[in-house]
Design an enzyme around this catalytic site. Structure first.
Site, mmCIF file in Angstrom:
data_model
loop_
_atom_site.group_PDB
_atom_site.id
_atom_site.type_symbol
_atom_site.label_atom_id
_atom_site.label_comp_id
_atom_site.label_asym_id
_atom_site.label_seq_id
_atom_site.Cartn_x
_atom_site.Cartn_y
_atom_site.Cartn_z
ATOM 1 N N GLU A 113 0.809 -1.207 0.000
ATOM 2 C CA GLU A 113 0.000 0.000 0.000
ATOM 3 C C GLU A 113 0.841 1.256 0.000
ATOM 4 O OE1 GLU A 113 -4.049 -1.659 2.094
ATOM 5 O OE2 GLU A 113 -2.705 -0.444 3.280
ATOM 6 N N CYS A 126 3.061 8.490 1.184
ATOM 7 C CA CYS A 126 3.683 7.559 2.131
ATOM 8 C C CYS A 126 3.840 6.218 1.410
ATOM 9 C CB CYS A 126 2.751 7.439 3.340
ATOM 10 S SG CYS A 126 3.247 6.176 4.513
ATOM 11 N N CYS A 133 7.022 -7.073 7.841
ATOM 12 C CA CYS A 133 8.190 -6.506 8.524
ATOM 13 C C CYS A 133 8.792 -7.598 9.402
ATOM 14 C CB CYS A 133 7.760 -5.313 9.388
ATOM 15 S SG CYS A 133 9.131 -4.409 10.121
ATOM 16 N N CYS A 137 7.382 -4.606 16.615
ATOM 17 C CA CYS A 137 7.020 -3.564 17.576
ATOM 18 C C CYS A 137 5.604 -3.885 18.048
ATOM 19 C CB CYS A 137 7.094 -2.194 16.917
ATOM 20 S SG CYS A 137 8.731 -1.898 16.199
ATOM 21 N N CYS A 140 2.337 -2.107 16.661
ATOM 22 C CA CYS A 140 2.208 -1.937 15.218
ATOM 23 C C CYS A 140 1.597 -3.186 14.580
ATOM 24 C CB CYS A 140 3.593 -1.664 14.620
ATOM 25 S SG CYS A 140 3.611 -1.650 12.820
ATOM 26 N N GLY A 192 6.948 -1.916 6.534
ATOM 27 C CA GLY A 192 8.321 -2.390 6.465
ATOM 28 C C GLY A 192 9.340 -1.478 7.098
ATOM 29 N N GLU A 193 10.529 -2.033 7.325
ATOM 30 C CA GLU A 193 11.638 -1.270 7.889
ATOM 31 C C GLU A 193 12.599 -0.943 6.728
ATOM 32 O OE1 GLU A 193 12.906 0.306 10.736
ATOM 33 O OE2 GLU A 193 14.395 0.691 9.208
ATOM 34 N N SER A 224 11.708 6.820 7.636
ATOM 35 C CA SER A 224 11.405 6.513 9.034
ATOM 36 C C SER A 224 11.974 5.150 9.400
ATOM 37 C CB SER A 224 9.886 6.512 9.238
ATOM 38 O OG SER A 224 9.573 6.124 10.557
ATOM 39 N N SER A 246 11.440 6.198 14.956
ATOM 40 C CA SER A 246 10.342 5.691 15.771
ATOM 41 C C SER A 246 10.865 5.541 17.193
ATOM 42 C CB SER A 246 9.890 4.322 15.245
ATOM 43 O OG SER A 246 9.201 4.493 14.052
ATOM 44 N N PHE A 247 10.736 6.601 17.972
ATOM 45 C CA PHE A 247 11.393 6.632 19.280
ATOM 46 C C PHE A 247 10.498 5.989 20.348
ATOM 47 C CE2 PHE A 247 13.703 8.992 22.723
ATOM 48 C CZ PHE A 247 14.939 8.439 22.450
ATOM 49 N N HIS A 248 9.358 6.596 20.563
ATOM 50 C CA HIS A 248 8.246 5.991 21.305
ATOM 51 C C HIS A 248 8.447 5.695 22.793
ATOM 52 C CE1 HIS A 248 6.586 5.753 17.377
ATOM 53 N NE2 HIS A 248 7.120 4.614 17.016
ATOM 54 N N CYS A 366 -1.225 5.389 10.163
ATOM 55 C CA CYS A 366 0.042 4.727 10.492
ATOM 56 C C CYS A 366 -0.177 3.392 11.172
ATOM 57 C CB CYS A 366 0.827 5.559 11.490
ATOM 58 S SG CYS A 366 1.529 6.998 10.803
HETATM 59 N N1 SAH Z 1 9.414 0.645 10.062
HETATM 60 C C1 SAH Z 1 9.552 2.037 10.038
HETATM 61 C C2 SAH Z 1 8.567 2.767 9.154
HETATM 62 C C3 SAH Z 1 7.148 2.297 9.125
HETATM 63 S S1 SAH Z 1 6.146 2.629 10.484
HETATM 64 C C4 SAH Z 1 9.498 2.584 11.444
HETATM 65 O O1 SAH Z 1 9.155 1.840 12.361
HETATM 66 O O2 SAH Z 1 9.831 3.738 11.620
HETATM 67 C C5 SAH Z 1 5.733 4.358 10.367
HETATM 68 C C6 SAH Z 1 5.387 4.992 11.725
HETATM 69 O O3 SAH Z 1 4.098 4.549 12.201
HETATM 70 C C7 SAH Z 1 6.383 4.613 12.794
HETATM 71 O O4 SAH Z 1 6.740 5.705 13.583
HETATM 72 C C8 SAH Z 1 5.588 3.613 13.603
HETATM 73 O O5 SAH Z 1 6.125 3.497 14.881
HETATM 74 C C9 SAH Z 1 4.210 4.211 13.573
HETATM 75 N N2 SAH Z 1 3.145 3.260 13.945
HETATM 76 C C10 SAH Z 1 3.114 1.936 13.753
HETATM 77 N N3 SAH Z 1 1.970 1.411 14.235
HETATM 78 C C11 SAH Z 1 1.251 2.442 14.722
HETATM 79 C C12 SAH Z 1 -0.042 2.534 15.333
HETATM 80 N N4 SAH Z 1 -0.798 1.460 15.498
HETATM 81 N N5 SAH Z 1 -0.459 3.748 15.705
HETATM 82 C C13 SAH Z 1 0.300 4.848 15.491
HETATM 83 N N6 SAH Z 1 1.510 4.822 14.918
HETATM 84 C C14 SAH Z 1 1.989 3.619 14.536
HETATM 85 FE FE1 SF4 Z 2 8.182 -2.785 11.507
HETATM 86 FE FE2 SF4 Z 2 8.100 -0.092 11.805
HETATM 87 FE FE3 SF4 Z 2 5.975 -1.632 12.472
HETATM 88 FE FE4 SF4 Z 2 8.193 -1.704 13.953
HETATM 89 S S1 SF4 Z 2 6.833 0.086 13.648
HETATM 90 S S2 SF4 Z 2 7.004 -3.493 13.273
HETATM 91 S S3 SF4 Z 2 9.785 -1.488 12.414
HETATM 92 S S4 SF4 Z 2 6.813 -1.356 10.428
#
Ligand code: SAH
Ligand code: SF4
Length: 386
Positions: A113, A126, A133, A137, A140, A192-193, A224, A246-248, A366
């Site tokens: 997508e 995007c 992936c 996380c 996600c 994906g990463e 990202s 993606s610090f979080h 996201c």
């Molecule tokens: N793998 C990469 C890029 C894809 S994710 C990464 O992790 O950075 C893109 C962004 O969406 C990241 O910051 C991820 O942490 C965030 N994300 C993933 N799942 C989410 C969710 N359920 N709600 C809000 N943000 C989310």
């Molecule tokens: Fe993969 Fe990014 Fe989702 Fe983490 S947040 S599982 S690295 S897509």
């Protein structure tokens, strides 16, 4: 060493219908090699590449027939060996807020997508870098799916090309319509990463950034990553785009759970690496993405720790209200909590836009990519079985 040439007198020749090779995703050198292999004389190859490059990546034509400054015979030869076809759009969903979600079918029947998010004076596309992936996380949805495969450079560039086709966003004959571009920014924030598919992402972005091609400035591309430290260094050297992290979480204990790659590269190591990212400045800041999870990472203490940790790094903080998915183990922080968190961050001098969920009605937010369409298809399948 003698070259091994097959003896055609004794080897039966089996004629299989040759699959057309896609030129999308090939850099100049690879395109040149492909042309020479197909029979283009070496002395012509450079000029041919320049012409093709402009038709494919600058003008965005979808077949060789339209490449009118190329001799008819050459166009026919090209069409016999190569293709500039895009992946098929299996589904296009348009949200009430103008967000457009493309579900694209790629080789092997997989689907990825891309999402177009229009704003007042910008349009962000995007895009995805992998099907699924490898990381997991815990907040996600993509992370709950296994990696199916890396996208090729062509499949990554093609997402931009498909969206430009759909949005009628290729330059007109009279010249580039820089001021009116609909896709002004590209973010690698889909599935994906990206840094676990480094070469393909790099090659694709180098085409997207090419001045004679799609021609988006490297400052309009944001990659990202969850924090693949060694590849962040390479991204700085070999791509040069902007970074989002993606610090979080603000402690290793919490980040180990939310973003498990943290067990390998701890917060301190990550931050040291970011400090050394090339061209880091006020105009080229790193975006820290921070998903707001109720009771997990959203306290005032977290906000204060966050600003302490990143002090000294030119940064933006992007607060993302958690987008829940069926069975997700977290909840979105309340708006009051998000506002209180944002205020602490703002007072410390950081811009901290809260990312308004876009395209919610089409599940384009996201962390919801692909999984949503899978779910819909599964439920359609269930219905069909009833
Ligand atoms: N793998 C990469 C890029 C894809 S994710 C990464 O992790 O950075 C893109 C962004 O969406 C990241 O910051 C991820 O942490 C965030 N994300 C993933 N799942 C989410 C969710 N359920 N709600 C809000 N943000 C989310
Ligand atoms: Fe993969 Fe990014 Fe989702 Fe983490 S947040 S599982 S690295 S897509």
């Amino acid at each position: 060493m003698t070259a091994l040439t097959p003896d055609t007198r004794v080897m039966p020749r089996i004629e299989a219908p040759a699959a057309l090779q896609s030129l999308i995703g090939l850099g100049r050198d690879d395109m040149r090699t492909a042309l020479i292999t197909m029979g283009t004389p070496e002395r012509q190859a450079k000029m041919r590449v320049a012409q093709l490059w402009s038709w494919i990546y600058h003008k965005g034509v979808q077949d060789f027939e339209a490449m009118t400054n190329l001799a008819k015979g050459f166009r026919e030869d090209m069409a016999a060996s190569f293709t500039v076809e895009r992946p098929e759009i299996v589904e296009l969903q348009v949200s009430q807020d103008g967000t457009r979600k493309y579900l694209l079918r790629i080789a092997g029947g997989h689907e990825v997508e891309a999402v177009y998010i229009p704003d007042e004076n910008r349009g962000t596309l995007c895009i995805s870098s992998q099907v699924g992936c490898t990381l997991s996380c815990t907040f996600c949805h993509t992370g709950t799916q296994k990696l199916v495969r890396n996208l090729t450079a062509g499949e990554i560039v093609a997402q931009v090309m498909v969206a430009r086709d759909d949005l009628d966003d290729w330059p007109e004959d009279s010249g580039p319509r820089e001021g009116r571009r609909r896709i002004t920014n590209v973010v690698l924030m889909g599935m994906g990463e990206p840094l676990y598919n480094f070469e393909n992402v790099r090659d694709a972005m180098n085409i997207v950034m090419d001045n004679e091609g799609i021609s988006l400035s490297r400052r309009r591309i944001t990659l990202s990553t969850s924090g693949v430290v060694p590849e962040i260094v390479r991204a700085g050297a070999e791509i040069g785009c902007l970074l989002a992290i993606s610090f979080h979480a603000t402690t290793d204990d919490v980040r180990d759970v939310l973003v498990p790659i943290n067990k390998k590269w701890k917060i301190e190591t990550l931050l040291e690496t970011l400090k050394a990212y090339p061209r880091l400045s006020n105009s080229e800041r790193i975006t820290f993405e921070y998903v707001m999870l109720k009771g997990v990472n959203d306290s005032d203490e977290d906000a204060r720790r966050l600003v302490r940790l990143i002090s000294g790094i030119p940064a933006k903080i992007n607060l993302i209200p958690f987008n829940p998915w069926p069975g997700s183990p977290y909840e979105r922080s309340s708006w009051g909590r998000i506002e209180a968190f944002a205020e602490i961050v703002n007072e410390a001098g950081y811009a901290s836009p809260v990312r308004t969920p876009r395209g919610e009605d089409i599940m384009a937010a996201c962390g919801q990519l692909k999984s949503a369409s899978e779910k819909i298809r599964k439920s359609a399948l269930k219905k069909a079985k009833v």
